[in-house]
Design an enzyme around this catalytic site. Structure first.
Site, PDB file in Angstrom:
ATOM      1  N   ASN A 150       0.838  -1.199   0.000  1.00 46.20           N
ATOM      2  CA  ASN A 150       0.000   0.000   0.000  1.00 46.20           C
ATOM      3  C   ASN A 150       0.876   1.253   0.000  1.00 46.20           C
ATOM      4  OD1 ASN A 150       0.670  -0.753   2.690  1.00 46.20           O
ATOM      5  ND2 ASN A 150      -0.996   0.478   3.532  1.00 46.20           N
ATOM      6  N   ILE A 151       0.411   2.243  -0.731  1.00 47.49           N
ATOM      7  CA  ILE A 151       1.133   3.508  -0.871  1.00 47.49           C
ATOM      8  C   ILE A 151       0.128   4.628  -0.625  1.00 47.49           C
ATOM      9  CG2 ILE A 151       2.460   4.984  -2.448  1.00 47.49           C
ATOM     10  CD1 ILE A 151       3.158   2.301  -3.954  1.00 47.49           C
ATOM     11  N   GLU A 152       0.354   5.393   0.433  1.00 54.49           N
ATOM     12  CA  GLU A 152      -0.610   6.421   0.833  1.00 54.49           C
ATOM     13  C   GLU A 152      -0.143   7.813   0.405  1.00 54.49           C
ATOM     14  OE1 GLU A 152      -1.048   5.710   5.031  1.00 54.49           O
ATOM     15  OE2 GLU A 152      -2.202   3.883   4.662  1.00 54.49           O
ATOM     16  N   GLU A 212      -3.039  -4.707  -2.959  1.00 59.10           N
ATOM     17  CA  GLU A 212      -3.576  -5.603  -3.988  1.00 59.10           C
ATOM     18  C   GLU A 212      -3.666  -4.895  -5.336  1.00 59.10           C
ATOM     19  OE1 GLU A 212      -4.735  -4.937  -1.005  1.00 59.10           O
ATOM     20  OE2 GLU A 212      -5.940  -6.549  -0.171  1.00 59.10           O
ATOM     21  N   CYS A 223     -10.079  -4.867   0.434  1.00 57.67           N
ATOM     22  CA  CYS A 223     -11.184  -3.909   0.531  1.00 57.67           C
ATOM     23  C   CYS A 223     -12.118  -4.064  -0.672  1.00 57.67           C
ATOM     24  CB  CYS A 223     -10.647  -2.481   0.616  1.00 57.67           C
ATOM     25  SG  CYS A 223     -10.161  -1.769  -0.967  1.00 57.67           S
TER      26      CYS A 223
HETATM   27  N1  THU Z   1      -5.099  -1.656   2.709  1.00 57.73           N
HETATM   28  C1  THU Z   1      -4.545  -2.457   1.759  1.00 57.73           C
HETATM   29  O1  THU Z   1      -3.539  -2.106   1.125  1.00 57.73           O
HETATM   30  N2  THU Z   1      -5.121  -3.648   1.512  1.00 57.73           N
HETATM   31  C2  THU Z   1      -6.137  -4.192   2.250  1.00 57.73           C
HETATM   32  O2  THU Z   1      -6.497  -5.334   2.020  1.00 57.73           O
HETATM   33  C3  THU Z   1      -6.765  -3.398   3.318  1.00 57.73           C
HETATM   34  C4  THU Z   1      -6.287  -1.996   3.450  1.00 57.73           C
HETATM   35  C5  THU Z   1      -4.441  -0.379   3.006  1.00 57.73           C
HETATM   36  C6  THU Z   1      -5.158   0.870   2.610  1.00 57.73           C
HETATM   37  C7  THU Z   1      -4.531   1.873   3.569  1.00 57.73           C
HETATM   38  O3  THU Z   1      -3.285   2.311   3.019  1.00 57.73           O
HETATM   39  C8  THU Z   1      -4.258   1.069   4.819  1.00 57.73           C
HETATM   40  O4  THU Z   1      -4.239  -0.289   4.405  1.00 57.73           O
HETATM   41  C9  THU Z   1      -5.294   1.263   5.908  1.00 57.73           C
HETATM   42  O5  THU Z   1      -6.565   1.046   5.438  1.00 57.73           O
END
Ligand code: THU
Length: 139
Positions: A47-49, A59, A95
């Site tokens: 994940n990259i925010e 994913e 998600c």
């Molecule tokens: N996130 C994912 O990358 N995959 C998941 O299956 C659930 C949530 C990330 C999104 C966000 O960067 C962080 O987790 C918190 O929700």
């Protein structure tokens, strides 16, 4: 599960490793994913925010990375998530947005491998997104 137990465990290990590159300064929740393509290649993602809260899940990062390289056929994806700096202790699930992206490219029996860092749990895309709207709905 269509893939072997050994392959699922290998993918889970790759997802756990992919968490190390997570950029999650806002949620402090690090997720990794490992996507197995039909040709046997594996693409990982994390994940990259962003400060504007419009980042991308692990994913989708994996799926879009593979799709950008021309891959279109996928067999399985493994997912691992937990607080940054902690080891997973529960089965993190994709998600809703990621499930819909999977629906775009993957069949209903697409294997989704969840791991808590110790064990694996296999579910299918159809199990996580029943009665889905997909490409065929527009035909
Ligand atoms: N996130 C994912 O990358 N995959 C998941 O299956 C659930 C949530 C990330 C999104 C966000 O960067 C962080 O987790 C918190 O929700």
């Amino acid at each position: 599960m269509k893939i072997s137990e050994a392959k699922a465990k290998e993918l889970a290990a790759q997802a756990l490793k992919a968490r190390e590159n997570s950029y999650c300064p806002y949620s402090d929740f690090a997720v990794g994913a490992a996507l197995l393509c039909a040709d046997g290649s594996v693409y990982t993602g994390c994940n990259i925010e962003t400060a504007a809260f419009n980042g991308c899940c692990a994913e989708r990062t994996a799926i879009f990375t593979a799709a950008a390289q021309g891959k279109r056929e996928f067999t399985a994806i493994a997912v691992a998530g937990a607080g940054r700096g902690s080891e997973p202790d529960f089965f993190c699930t994709p998600c809703g947005v990621c499930r819909q992206v999977m629906r775009e490219f993957c069949r209903p029996d697409f294997d989704i491998i969840l791991t808590d860092g110790k064990d694996i749990k296999a579910v299918t895309l159809d199990g996580l997104l029943p009665m889905a709207f997909g490409p065929d709905s527009l035909e």
